[in-house]
Scaffold this motif. Structure first.
Motif, PDB file in Angstrom:
ATOM      1  N   GLU A  50       0.907   4.119  -2.831  1.00 13.34           N
ATOM      2  CA  GLU A  50       0.554   5.486  -2.427  1.00 13.34           C
ATOM      3  C   GLU A  50       1.751   6.433  -2.415  1.00 13.34           C
ATOM      4  OE1 GLU A  50      -1.447   5.046   1.316  1.00 13.34           O
ATOM      5  OE2 GLU A  50      -3.251   4.165   0.398  1.00 13.34           O
ATOM      6  N   LYS A  51       2.912   5.888  -2.771  1.00 11.17           N
ATOM      7  CA  LYS A  51       4.144   6.685  -2.866  1.00 11.17           C
ATOM      8  C   LYS A  51       4.447   7.412  -1.554  1.00 11.17           C
ATOM      9  CE  LYS A  51       4.007   7.329  -7.893  1.00 11.17           C
ATOM     10  NZ  LYS A  51       2.995   6.278  -8.113  1.00 11.17           N
ATOM     11  N   ARG A  52       4.426   6.642  -0.457  1.00 12.82           N
ATOM     12  CA  ARG A  52       4.750   7.191   0.863  1.00 12.82           C
ATOM     13  C   ARG A  52       5.627   6.207   1.610  1.00 12.82           C
ATOM     14  NH1 ARG A  52       2.037   4.113   4.420  1.00 12.82           N
ATOM     15  NH2 ARG A  52       0.080   3.134   3.766  1.00 12.82           N
ATOM     16  N   THR A  87       0.831  -1.209   0.000  1.00 13.77           N
ATOM     17  CA  THR A  87       0.000   0.000   0.000  1.00 13.77           C
ATOM     18  C   THR A  87       0.863   1.255   0.000  1.00 13.77           C
ATOM     19  OG1 THR A  87      -1.753  -1.175   1.197  1.00 13.77           O
ATOM     20  CG2 THR A  87      -1.817   1.239   1.241  1.00 13.77           C
ATOM     21  N   ALA A  88       1.920   1.255   0.810  1.00 20.19           N
ATOM     22  CA  ALA A  88       2.808   2.416   0.864  1.00 20.19           C
ATOM     23  C   ALA A  88       3.475   2.658  -0.483  1.00 20.19           C
ATOM     24  CB  ALA A  88       3.858   2.212   1.952  1.00 20.19           C
TER      25      ALA A  88
END
Length: 301
Positions: A274-276, A270-271
């Motif tokens: 979401e590019k985080r 997910t990260a």
């Protein structure tokens, strides 16, 4: 345990263990052995520790065994300072029982504890590292050296043999031929030769060594899931002794299956999407998969 021969400092997820007998070039003693084992026990039990750096105080990393006992240095019974305070019992045929606990090599006890560690371990070799000062580095995962570092497997020149499990680690790291050259000759060689031979992965200016080690530790601590790192460390090291890739396939399959269901895998994917930065929550102290450890216990463990 309070420490007299090492320093133990945790800062922002990175533990730095400093061999701290600078007036003796950090020479190895029974006390240092016990303190290093305790330090790695603490590191494994502390989820705040994400990576470990080992270095030396002063101008040396470790000058090898403390030779202050003179000719008795390697004669454990004559020296009388073994941690178990036992002599070697005799077998019925009158020969010493060389499988007894009191025969065990102190450097090997440290190497085995580092081998079992669940956190990545980086050696920052700031100066001379000979004898156990170099063999204790072998179960560390990545070795960085200062331009001032010197290395020596000097055992044959002292009338003894390599120790600290180095007959297992060294040829796996540098190959059999280079391992034999260095241990046969016992000569002390510079950091650039260690780099060319594959013993260290980089050589830095003295004032850049610890920053480089910390940057590497920081990259691991900031980006990698702790349980994944712990599993990966043991998978890579233990597969060096496997006799068929099927053994790796068995462990890989269990690890992927178990980790794929874990919260960390969901967060990691997910990260990324979401590019985080990922916020991994699984912890080594509580969330290792049920199949771990998968290996068969051996003597002395």
């Amino acid at each position: 345990m309070s420490y007299e021969t090492i320093l133990y400092d945790v800062e922002d997820g990175i533990l730095t263990i400093t061999l701290n007998r600078p007036e003796k070039l950090n020479a190895f003693t029974a006390a240092m052995m016990n303190e290093l084992i305790d330090a790695f026990d603490r590191a494994d039990a502390d989820d705040a520790v994400r990576a470990v750096i080992v270095t030396g105080a002063g101008r040396a990393f470790c000058a090898g065994a403390d030779l202050s006992a003179g000719g008795k240095t390697f004669d454990y019974e004559a020296r009388g300072d073994r941690p178990d305070k036992q002599g070697v019992p005799l077998l019925p045929d009158g020969q010493p029982d060389l499988g007894h606990e009191s025969v065990r090599d102190g450097g090997g006890r440290v190497s085995l504890r580092i081998f079992e560690c669940l956190k990545p371990v980086i050696a920052a070799v700031n100066g001379p590292a000979v004898g156990v000062g170099v063999t204790m580095q072998l179960p560390m995962d990545i070795r960085l050296a200062s331009e001032n570092a010197r290395f020596g497997f000097v055992f044959a020149r002292r009338g003894i043999t390599p120790e600290a499990c180095s007959s297992w680690f060294l040829p796996r790291i540098v190959g059999v031929s280079k391992a034999l050259e260095w241990t046969y000759t016992g000569r002390v060689f510079p950091a650039q030769e260690a780099l060319a031979g594959g013993l260290v992965s980089a050589v830095h200016a003295p004032d850049a060594l610890l920053p480089a080690a910390r940057a590497l530790a920081r990259e691991i601590a900031d980006n990698a899931a702790p349980v994944s790192v712990a599993l990966t460390r043991q998978m890579i090291w233990r597969m060096t002794g496997a006799d068929h890739p099927m053994e790796a396939h068995k462990v890989d399959s269990r690890a992927i299956w178990a980790r794929g269901r874990a919260e960390d895998a969901k967060e990691g994917v997910t990260a990324f999407l979401e590019k985080r930065p990922a916020g991994f929550r699984n912890r080594v102290s509580t969330d290792m998969p049920a199949f771990f450890p998968w290996w068969t216990p051996r003597d002395y463990e």
